[in-house]
Design a protein around this motif. Structure first.
Motif, short mmCIF file in Angstrom:
data_model
loop_
_atom_site.label_atom_id
_atom_site.label_comp_id
_atom_site.label_asym_id
_atom_site.label_seq_id
_atom_site.Cartn_x
_atom_site.Cartn_y
_atom_site.Cartn_z
N MET A 1 104.51 62.66 87.11
CA MET A 1 104.53 61.68 86.08
C MET A 1 103.92 62.30 84.83
O MET A 1 102.91 63.00 84.92
CB MET A 1 103.75 60.46 86.56
N ASP A 2 104.52 62.05 83.68
CA ASP A 2 104.01 62.57 82.41
C ASP A 2 103.28 61.45 81.67
O ASP A 2 103.78 60.33 81.58
CB ASP A 2 105.15 63.09 81.54
N VAL A 3 102.10 61.78 81.13
CA VAL A 3 101.32 60.82 80.33
C VAL A 3 100.79 61.54 79.09
O VAL A 3 100.65 62.75 79.08
CB VAL A 3 100.15 60.21 81.13
N ALA A 4 100.49 60.74 78.05
CA ALA A 4 99.97 61.31 76.82
C ALA A 4 98.52 61.77 76.99
O ALA A 4 98.11 62.77 76.42
CB ALA A 4 100.08 60.30 75.68
N SER A 5 97.75 61.03 77.78
CA SER A 5 96.35 61.38 77.99
C SER A 5 95.91 60.86 79.37
O SER A 5 96.54 59.94 79.91
CB SER A 5 95.46 60.77 76.91
N PRO A 6 94.83 61.42 79.93
CA PRO A 6 94.37 60.97 81.25
C PRO A 6 94.04 59.47 81.30
O PRO A 6 94.23 58.83 82.32
CB PRO A 6 93.11 61.80 81.49
N SER A 7 93.60 58.92 80.19
CA SER A 7 93.26 57.49 80.17
C SER A 7 94.48 56.60 80.37
O SER A 7 94.35 55.44 80.76
CB SER A 7 92.56 57.12 78.86
N ARG A 8 95.68 57.10 80.12
CA ARG A 8 96.92 56.32 80.30
C ARG A 8 97.45 56.39 81.73
O ARG A 8 98.40 55.71 82.07
CB ARG A 8 97.99 56.83 79.34
N LEU A 9 96.86 57.21 82.57
CA LEU A 9 97.37 57.41 83.92
C LEU A 9 97.46 56.11 84.73
O LEU A 9 98.52 55.80 85.28
CB LEU A 9 96.53 58.45 84.64
N PRO A 10 96.39 55.30 84.82
CA PRO A 10 96.49 54.06 85.61
C PRO A 10 97.59 53.11 85.11
O PRO A 10 98.35 52.56 85.91
CB PRO A 10 95.11 53.43 85.47
N GLN A 11 97.69 52.93 83.81
CA GLN A 11 98.69 52.01 83.26
C GLN A 11 100.11 52.53 83.50
O GLN A 11 101.00 51.79 83.90
CB GLN A 11 98.46 51.80 81.77
N THR A 12 100.31 53.84 83.29
CA THR A 12 101.64 54.43 83.50
C THR A 12 102.03 54.33 84.98
O THR A 12 103.19 54.02 85.30
CB THR A 12 101.66 55.89 83.03
N LEU A 13 101.09 54.56 85.87
CA LEU A 13 101.37 54.43 87.30
C LEU A 13 101.77 53.00 87.65
O LEU A 13 102.75 52.78 88.37
CB LEU A 13 100.16 54.86 88.12
N GLN A 14 101.06 52.01 87.11
CA GLN A 14 101.40 50.60 87.39
C GLN A 14 102.80 50.26 86.90
O GLN A 14 103.49 49.47 87.52
CB GLN A 14 100.37 49.67 86.73
N GLU A 15 103.24 50.89 85.82
CA GLU A 15 104.59 50.66 85.31
C GLU A 15 105.65 51.26 86.24
O GLU A 15 106.74 50.73 86.38
CB GLU A 15 104.74 51.26 83.91
#
Length: 134
Positions: A1-15
């Motif tokens: 999974m690609d994310v802009a920053s580590p802080s976005r990881l939980p939200q991106t995973l939930q999506e």
């Protein structure tokens, strides 16, 4: 999974989770471990180990603990628990391993490679089923 920053990881995973699992997203309960990460094209490419279950089933299994006064703080997926136990006992070597927990009516199978659970399944089959078949 690609994310802009580590802080976005939980939200991106939930999506992403509703597309990966067969239960309603509002009943989904999940946990993840970050396996590795690397910068790729200005994004952080993350490899995750994800476990999920139907929240209603989880609550059903936790009800007896709550009723007896025990308040669980964490729930560890069975495959991860098997891997942690085998690791702590020095049972895992460099080669991939198949770990089995044969219960009475429910069993867990986990394939562990390089210290990570790479495949896991809960199977509605156990020792009592073998006894019944005999």
């Amino acid at each position: 999974m690609d994310v802009a920053s580590p802080s976005r990881l939980p939200q991106t995973l939930q999506e992403h989770l509703p597309r990966l699992f067969p239960f309603n997203a509002d009943r989904l309960r999940s946990a993840y471990e970050l396996v590795n990460q690397a910068q790729v094209d200005g994004q952080l490419r993350c490899t995750l180990q994800v476990a999920a279950c139907d929240g209603q089933a989880l609550e059903h299994h936790l009800d007896p603990l709550w009723a007896s006064g025990w308040i669980p703080s964490h729930v560890c997926p069975a495959a991860w628990a098997l891997s942690a136990l085998a690791t702590s006992q020095g049972m895992l070597k460099a080669d991939p391993a198949l770990l089995l927990d044969l219960g009475a009516r429910q069993s867990v199978a986990a394939v562990v490679a390089q210290g990570q659970v790479v495949f896991a399944r809960d199977v509605a089959f156990g020792a009592d089923d073998l006894t019944d078949a005999l």
